[in-house]
Design an enzyme around this catalytic site. Structure first.
Site, mmCIF file in Angstrom:
data_model
loop_
_atom_site.group_PDB
_atom_site.id
_atom_site.type_symbol
_atom_site.label_atom_id
_atom_site.label_comp_id
_atom_site.label_asym_id
_atom_site.label_seq_id
_atom_site.Cartn_x
_atom_site.Cartn_y
_atom_site.Cartn_z
ATOM 1 N N SER A 81 44.493 -21.004 29.944
ATOM 2 C CA SER A 81 44.043 -19.841 29.170
ATOM 3 C C SER A 81 44.952 -18.626 29.269
ATOM 4 O O SER A 81 44.939 -17.778 28.392
ATOM 5 C CB SER A 81 42.626 -19.469 29.592
ATOM 6 O OG SER A 81 42.573 -19.224 30.973
ATOM 7 N N HIS A 93 39.606 -24.138 25.932
ATOM 8 C CA HIS A 93 40.455 -23.465 24.941
ATOM 9 C C HIS A 93 41.094 -24.447 23.952
ATOM 10 O O HIS A 93 41.832 -24.026 23.065
ATOM 11 C CB HIS A 93 41.537 -22.624 25.632
ATOM 12 C CG HIS A 93 41.008 -21.339 26.173
ATOM 13 N ND1 HIS A 93 40.843 -20.209 25.395
ATOM 14 C CD2 HIS A 93 40.577 -20.998 27.408
ATOM 15 C CE1 HIS A 93 40.350 -19.231 26.124
ATOM 16 N NE2 HIS A 93 40.176 -19.682 27.364
ATOM 17 N N LYS A 112 33.323 -20.620 22.890
ATOM 18 C CA LYS A 112 34.581 -20.022 22.415
ATOM 19 C C LYS A 112 34.725 -20.314 20.915
ATOM 20 O O LYS A 112 34.072 -19.683 20.108
ATOM 21 C CB LYS A 112 35.740 -20.521 23.269
ATOM 22 C CG LYS A 112 35.645 -19.883 24.655
ATOM 23 C CD LYS A 112 36.647 -20.332 25.656
ATOM 24 C CE LYS A 112 36.441 -19.505 26.925
ATOM 25 N NZ LYS A 112 36.811 -20.219 28.138
HETATM 26 C C1 LIG Z 1 36.014 -20.077 29.376
HETATM 27 C C2 LIG Z 1 36.191 -21.279 30.191
HETATM 28 C C3 LIG Z 1 35.088 -21.877 30.802
HETATM 29 C C4 LIG Z 1 33.723 -21.275 30.737
HETATM 30 O O1 LIG Z 1 33.099 -21.543 29.523
HETATM 31 P P1 LIG Z 1 31.783 -20.749 29.138
HETATM 32 O O2 LIG Z 1 31.148 -21.601 28.095
HETATM 33 O O3 LIG Z 1 32.207 -19.413 28.640
HETATM 34 O O4 LIG Z 1 30.950 -20.641 30.373
HETATM 35 C C5 LIG Z 1 35.295 -23.043 31.519
HETATM 36 N N1 LIG Z 1 36.522 -23.589 31.630
HETATM 37 C C6 LIG Z 1 37.603 -23.043 31.063
HETATM 38 C C7 LIG Z 1 38.930 -23.703 31.209
HETATM 39 C C8 LIG Z 1 37.483 -21.853 30.328
HETATM 40 O O5 LIG Z 1 38.550 -21.310 29.766
#
Ligand SMILES: *Cc1c(COP(=O)(O)O)cnc(C)c1O
Length: 395
Positions: free
Chosen positions: A184, A212, A243
């Protein structure tokens, strides 16, 4: 003696944050998550959300959410294993499994909670987790909850992964290799084909957190596994629904066996209330929309390529991203924070990301371009990067 309820020890730690210049106020916006938002009372171009496809305020998703509320109410009433398992939860799992081209999907309440629950359920004492050194915090926390041993390999370094496997594989029963699909902070993609080859050579399972990559990579956003054509060779394919999919939730896609086991031993399934109907209704619509058209992912990539090219031409270092995540690497921590402040004063919201989230001296503005941005908005953002960069003598 001071009063215990004053939380004096926390006040001291908060003061330390202030002394280090890393204390921050949360920005507040008013209205939906859009390409332009009213932030702290001022309209700004939003380069700081994970709403990749613009689904967070999509009319069709909103309509589906409202319909679901009318039929199912606002809460699911309990955890899945008691009575919180509605037919729409099952329908969402079915459409997601079809979308991901996997046998089955087990739904969780968030991506974070999915890692917190799934990892500890699939490994045990006598097993080993091998984790990429830049994996997400929720993987680190999830691995901490597991009874297995844990070790890391250098970020995306396949030789180092093989070194670990050579040294350790024989000492353990099951070995689980965990990696983010897309990292990310830099936007680079895991070397999944090589990882999967090694996993098979050493008889290990693979776990890919594609938070992502979901809705971004692969055919119409099917994710990193689809992008590399690795269906059937990744055991646990984790996605987030918070996301690109625009709502909230997480899931594991994989085999029926995975699902059977997690429905008995995934602690968030057993001990945390299932997703609310509005979220589930909107998500079914989101997945169907992605299966019906590549319009959203096409526009996302078109915008991302457009923005990256223009920023690069200005002379900024945009790192080695292979995805719409566009870091603008400034370097010095204080300078990065100053840069972000100046961008905001000029109508662009791009978050400053500095140590300890990224290594010292690699402070950056992480720009998140979405399908919802217009070219005109992206042009304005680029102009602002030019103006602020010149003012600060960075370009
Ligand atoms: C954002 C993210 C999460 C968390 O996801 P949410 O649905 O916002 O709790 C988990 N793993 C990775 C790699 C992320 O980038």
């Amino acid at each position: 003696m001071s009063n215990v309820h004053e939380l004096g020890y926390l006040k001291e730690k908060i003061q330390e944050l202030k002394d280090q210049g890393v204390y921050r106020e949360l920005p507040v916006y008013d209205g939906a998550n859009e390409a332009e938002i009213n932030l702290n009372g001022k309209m700004v171009i939003n380069l700081s959300s994970n709403n990749y496809l613009g689904f967070a305020n999509h009319p069709k998703l909103k309509e589906a959410a409202i319909k679901a509320v009318e039929k199912y109410g606002v809460g699911s009433g309990a955890v899945r294993t008691i009575v919180g398992n509605m037919d729409i939860h099952e329908e969402l799992e079915r459409v997601l499994a079809e979308f991901k081209r996997e046998e089955a999907v087990m739904l969780f309440q968030s991506g974070f909670n999915c890692n917190a629950g799934a990892i500890q359920a699939i490994v045990d004492k006598g097993d080993l987790i091998i984790s990429d050194s830049l994996n997400h915090a929720s993987i680190i926390d999830g691995a901490r909850l597991a009874k297995s041993d844990k070790t890391v390999f250098k970020h995306s370094d396949i030789k180092d992964l093989e070194r670990v496997l050579k040294e350790k594989r024989d000492q353990y029963n099951n070995v689980l290799i965990i990696t983010d699909g897309v990292f990310s902070m830099d936007g680079d993609v895991a070397k999944l084909p090589e990882i999967v080859d090694l996993a098979e050579k050493y008889n290990c399972m693979t776990y890919v957190d594609d938070a992502h990559g979901s809705g971004v990579l692969g055919e119409s956003g099917r994710g990193t596994v689809d992008h590399f054509g690795l269906h059937g060779r990744v055991d646990f394919s984790i996605g987030t629904l918070s996301k690109a999919l625009g709502v909230v939730g997480g899931y594991v896609a994989g085999s029926k066996t995975m699902k059977e086991w997690l429905s008995h031993r995934g602690r968030p399934i057993l001990f945390s209330t299932s997703l609310p109907p509005a979220a589930v209704g909107a998500l079914i619509e989101a997945v169907k929309l992605l299966m019906s058209t590549t319009e959203y992912t096409d526009r996302l990539w078109d915008n991302a390529n457009y923005f990256k090219e223009k920023l690069g031409k200005l002379g900024y270092n945009t790192g080695h991203s292979e995805t719409p995540i566009t870091p603008v690497i400034i370097g010095d921590e204080a300078e990065t924070i100053e840069f972000s402040k100046k961008l905001l004063e000029n109508g662009v919201f791009g978050s400053a990301i500095v140590f300890p989230t990224v290594p010292k001296g690699t402070g950056r503005i992480r720009c998140m371009v979405t399908a919802g941005h217009t070219k005109e908005q992206l042009d304005r953002a680029v102009e602002t990067f030019k103006k602020v960069g010149e003012e600060m003598k960075l370009i």
